[in-house]
Design a protein around this motif. Structure first.
Motif, mmCIF file in Angstrom:
data_model
loop_
_atom_site.group_PDB
_atom_site.id
_atom_site.type_symbol
_atom_site.label_atom_id
_atom_site.label_comp_id
_atom_site.label_asym_id
_atom_site.label_seq_id
_atom_site.Cartn_x
_atom_site.Cartn_y
_atom_site.Cartn_z
ATOM 1 N N PRO A 1 0.821 -1.200 0.000
ATOM 2 C CA PRO A 1 0.000 0.000 0.000
ATOM 3 C C PRO A 1 0.859 1.256 0.000
ATOM 4 N N ILE A 2 2.025 1.169 0.605
ATOM 5 C CA ILE A 2 2.952 2.303 0.583
ATOM 6 C C ILE A 2 3.545 2.388 -0.809
ATOM 7 N N GLY A 3 3.885 3.581 -1.263
ATOM 8 C CA GLY A 3 4.425 3.755 -2.605
ATOM 9 C C GLY A 3 5.800 3.142 -2.766
ATOM 10 N N ARG A 4 6.395 3.416 -3.910
ATOM 11 C CA ARG A 4 7.698 2.851 -4.239
ATOM 12 C C ARG A 4 8.797 3.765 -3.706
ATOM 13 N N PHE A 5 9.334 3.395 -2.559
ATOM 14 C CA PHE A 5 10.413 4.173 -1.966
ATOM 15 C C PHE A 5 11.758 3.520 -2.282
ATOM 16 N N SER A 6 12.819 4.310 -2.211
ATOM 17 C CA SER A 6 14.149 3.800 -2.531
ATOM 18 C C SER A 6 14.843 3.186 -1.324
ATOM 19 N N SER A 7 14.187 3.203 -0.178
ATOM 20 C CA SER A 7 14.801 2.662 1.039
ATOM 21 C C SER A 7 13.761 1.900 1.840
ATOM 22 N N LEU A 8 14.146 0.689 2.228
ATOM 23 C CA LEU A 8 13.262 -0.114 3.073
ATOM 24 C C LEU A 8 13.085 0.543 4.442
ATOM 25 N N LYS A 9 14.117 1.220 4.933
ATOM 26 C CA LYS A 9 14.012 1.903 6.216
ATOM 27 C C LYS A 9 12.951 3.000 6.169
ATOM 28 N N THR A 10 12.865 3.684 5.030
ATOM 29 C CA THR A 10 11.835 4.721 4.879
ATOM 30 C C THR A 10 10.445 4.109 4.935
ATOM 31 N N GLY B 1 2.912 -6.903 2.064
ATOM 32 C CA GLY B 1 3.366 -6.477 0.749
ATOM 33 C C GLY B 1 4.851 -6.198 0.708
ATOM 34 N N MET B 2 5.408 -5.718 1.806
ATOM 35 C CA MET B 2 6.836 -5.397 1.846
ATOM 36 C C MET B 2 7.697 -6.652 1.829
ATOM 37 N N THR B 3 7.212 -7.730 2.469
ATOM 38 C CA THR B 3 8.033 -8.946 2.592
ATOM 39 C C THR B 3 7.693 -10.012 1.556
ATOM 40 N N ALA B 4 6.686 -9.764 0.717
ATOM 41 C CA ALA B 4 6.300 -10.767 -0.285
ATOM 42 C C ALA B 4 7.483 -11.182 -1.173
ATOM 43 N N PRO B 5 8.322 -10.236 -1.676
ATOM 44 C CA PRO B 5 9.461 -10.663 -2.497
ATOM 45 C C PRO B 5 10.447 -11.545 -1.752
ATOM 46 N N LEU B 6 10.584 -11.341 -0.438
ATOM 47 C CA LEU B 6 11.496 -12.191 0.329
ATOM 48 C C LEU B 6 10.976 -13.625 0.372
ATOM 49 N N ARG B 7 9.669 -13.770 0.523
ATOM 50 C CA ARG B 7 9.093 -15.120 0.498
ATOM 51 C C ARG B 7 9.264 -15.742 -0.891
ATOM 52 N N GLN B 8 9.112 -14.908 -1.902
ATOM 53 C CA GLN B 8 9.273 -15.419 -3.262
ATOM 54 C C GLN B 8 10.710 -15.859 -3.515
ATOM 55 N N ILE B 9 11.679 -15.064 -3.071
ATOM 56 C CA ILE B 9 13.089 -15.439 -3.227
ATOM 57 C C ILE B 9 13.374 -16.747 -2.503
ATOM 58 N N ARG B 10 12.774 -16.911 -1.317
ATOM 59 C CA ARG B 10 12.940 -18.167 -0.567
ATOM 60 C C ARG B 10 12.412 -19.348 -1.372
ATOM 61 N N ALA C 1 8.841 -7.817 -8.140
ATOM 62 C CA ALA C 1 9.899 -7.711 -7.129
ATOM 63 C C ALA C 1 11.109 -6.969 -7.674
ATOM 64 N N THR C 2 11.501 -7.296 -8.901
ATOM 65 C CA THR C 2 12.704 -6.659 -9.460
ATOM 66 C C THR C 2 12.474 -5.194 -9.803
ATOM 67 N N ALA C 3 11.193 -4.780 -9.939
ATOM 68 C CA ALA C 3 10.907 -3.380 -10.270
ATOM 69 C C ALA C 3 10.988 -2.469 -9.054
ATOM 70 N N ARG C 4 11.062 -3.033 -7.857
ATOM 71 C CA ARG C 4 11.157 -2.216 -6.648
ATOM 72 C C ARG C 4 12.460 -1.438 -6.633
ATOM 73 N N ASN C 5 12.413 -0.265 -6.003
ATOM 74 C CA ASN C 5 13.597 0.595 -5.944
ATOM 75 C C ASN C 5 14.369 0.469 -4.640
ATOM 76 N N ASP C 6 13.847 -0.311 -3.696
ATOM 77 C CA ASP C 6 14.511 -0.400 -2.401
ATOM 78 C C ASP C 6 15.512 -1.551 -2.370
ATOM 79 N N GLU C 7 16.008 -1.844 -1.165
ATOM 80 C CA GLU C 7 17.020 -2.890 -1.016
ATOM 81 C C GLU C 7 16.501 -4.263 -1.421
ATOM 82 N N ILE C 8 15.212 -4.509 -1.198
ATOM 83 C CA ILE C 8 14.652 -5.806 -1.585
ATOM 84 C C ILE C 8 14.635 -5.943 -3.107
ATOM 85 N N GLY C 9 14.346 -4.854 -3.817
ATOM 86 C CA GLY C 9 14.415 -4.876 -5.277
ATOM 87 C C GLY C 9 15.826 -5.141 -5.770
#
Length: 357
Positions: free
Chosen positions: A23-32, A80-89, A108-116
Motif C-alpha cells: 500500500p505504501i508507494g515505491r520508496f528507494s529505502s526499506l528503512k523509509t 506487501g513489503m516482505t512478499a518478495p522475500l518469500r518469493q526469493i525463498r 519484485a525486481t521493479a522495486r527501488n529499495d534494497e529488496i528490489g
C-alpha cells in the motif's frame, strides 16, 4: 495465449508468482517504508483511540480494539513489503532441486529499495548458474563425443587385426598411431582446460630469442604437414629478445599456426610475420592464412571451447575445438591477446605479447 513474461512464467512454475501488494508507494529505502509504516499505524491508533474515548467508550474496550486495528494495518503493510522475500525463498528452494530456469518475477525486481536490489541480484545469480550448468552439460556431451570417436576407431582397427580381417600393415598401424595421437592431444587439451578453470597454471619465465623460438615451433609443424605441400613464409626480425614461459607460448603458436595450415588448401602458403611495438613494449605477430576469410560475426565464437572451424562448406575440421581456446588462455596468462583482424590477404590471427614480465 499467455501474456506472461519469461520471468513471470518461471516464477509461476515454482508457485511464486506475486503482484506488488505494498500500500505504501515505491520508496528507494526499506528503512523509509518501515518508518512510514510505524508512523501511519501509530497515527491511526491514536486517532481511533481518541474518537472512541470521545464517544464514551471505556478505555478497557477502546485500547484493545485500537491495538487490534494497529496490528491489522501493520500486517497488511508488511505483507506487501516482505512478499518478495518469500518469493526469493521459494525460488531458492526450486533452484536447490536443480532447476536454474526459475526467476523472481518483475514486480519484485521493479522495486527501488534494497529488496528490489536483492531480487535483481538474485536473478543475475540464477542466470549465471543456469549458464554454468548448461556449459557443464555441453562440456560433458562434447568431451564424450570427442573421446568416443577415436576410441571407436581404435577398437575397430584392433578388433579387425585380432580377427584376421585386416593385416597389421604399416598403413594400418599408422592409422592406429594417428588415433592414439588424437586421444593424447585431447587429454592434453582437457588437462590445460582444467588448469585454466582452476586458475592453477604457473609460468616459468625466462628470456629467449623470439626468431629462434618461432623456428623451433614451426619445424615439427612442417614435418607433420608433409604431403599437403604448404609453404610457410616467415618474416621475423632477428634480435628480438622477450620473456615468457616457452612451453605455454609454444602451445599458443603451435595451435594458431597449425590452425592456419589445417584451413589452407593444399599447395597454398601461410605467412608468419612479427614486429616490435616499441611504444607499448610488445611483440606483435600475425599468422596469415592466404585466401580464406573469417566472417566478423564468427571471430569471437571461434575462441570458445569446442567450437570447430570449417574445412569446407558445411564440413567441420577434425580437431577438438579446444586449440584456439587454449591459445587465448596462454596469451592471457602472459598479459597478451589473440584476435582475428581485418586483412585482405586472408584470415589473419594477430598475437600481441609483452616483451618483458
Amino acid at each position: 495465449m499467455s501474456n506472461e513474461t519469461p520471468n513471470q512464467h518461471a516464477a509461476s512454475r515454482s508457485g511464486t508468482r506475486h503482484r506488488d501488494e505494498r500500500p505504501i508507494g515505491r520508496f528507494s529505502s526499506l528503512k523509509t517504508e518501515l518508518s512510514l509504516l510505524i508512523v501511519i499505524a501509530t497515527a491511526i491508533a491514536f486517532i481511533m483511540a481518541w474518537i472512541l474515548l470521545k464517544v464514551g467508550w471505556s478505555g478497557w474496550l477502546a485500547m484493545p480494539l485500537t491495538l487490534l486495528v494497529a496490528l491489522g494495518i501493520t500486517y497488511l503493510f508488511s505483507r506487501g513489503m516482505t512478499a518478495p522475500l518469500r518469493q526469493i525463498r521459494d525460488v531458492a528452494k526450486v533452484m536447490a532441486d536443480g532447476d536454474y530456469t526459475v526467476r523472481v518475477d518483475d514486480a519484485a525486481t521493479a522495486r527501488n529499495d534494497e529488496i528490489g536490489q536483492l531480487a535483481r541480484s538474485f536473478n543475475e545469480m540464477a542466470g549465471e548458474l543456469q549458464h554454468a550448468d548448461q556449459m557443464r552439460r555441453d562440456m560433458v556431451a562434447n568431451v564424450s563425443h570427442e573421446l568416443r570417436t577415436p576410441v571407436s576407431a581404435l577398437q575397430a582397427m584392433v578388433e579387425n587385426m585380432a580377427d584376421g580381417v585386416t593385416e597389421p600393415t604399416p598403413a594400418n598401424l599408422e592409422g592406429i598411431l594417428n588415433q592414439t595421437h588424437r586421444l593424447s592431444d585431447l587429454i592434453a587439451f582437457l588437462l590445460d582446460l582444467s588448469r585454466m578453470e582452476a586458475g592453477a597454471a604457473s609460468l616459468n619465465i625466462e628470456s629467449f630469442d623470439f626468431a629462434d623460438f618461432i623456428d623451433e615451433t614451426v619445424e615439427p609443424l612442417e614435418i607433420a604437414d608433409a604431403g599437403h605441400a604448404h609453404t610457410i613464409h616467415m618474416n621475423i626480425p632477428q634480435g628480438i629478445i622477450m620473456e615468457g614461459d616457452q612451453d605455454r607460448l609454444r602451445q599458443l603458436f603451435t595451435n594458431i599456426i597449425g590452425n592456419a595450415l589445417k584451413h589452407s588448401p593444399d599447395g597454398t602458403a601461410v605467412l608468419i610475420e612479427a614486429r616490435e611495438d616499441e611504444d607499448n613494449g610488445t611483440v606483435v605477430t600475425n599468422v596469415v592464412n592466404f585466401g580464406s576469410q573469417i566472417e566478423p560475426e564468427a571471430r569471437s565464437d571461434i575462441f570458445r571451447r569446442f567450437v570447430k572451424g570449417k574445412t569446407g562448406p558445411g564440413t567441420e575440421s577434425g580437431g577438438t575445438g579446444l586449440g584456439l581456446s587454449i591459445s587465448r588462455w596462454a596469451a592471457q596468462l602472459h598479459g597478451g591477446t589473440v584476435k582475428v583482424v581485418d586483412d585482405v590477404r586472408g584470415a589473419d590471427f594477430e598475437i600481441t605479447l609483452p616483451k618483458y614480465h
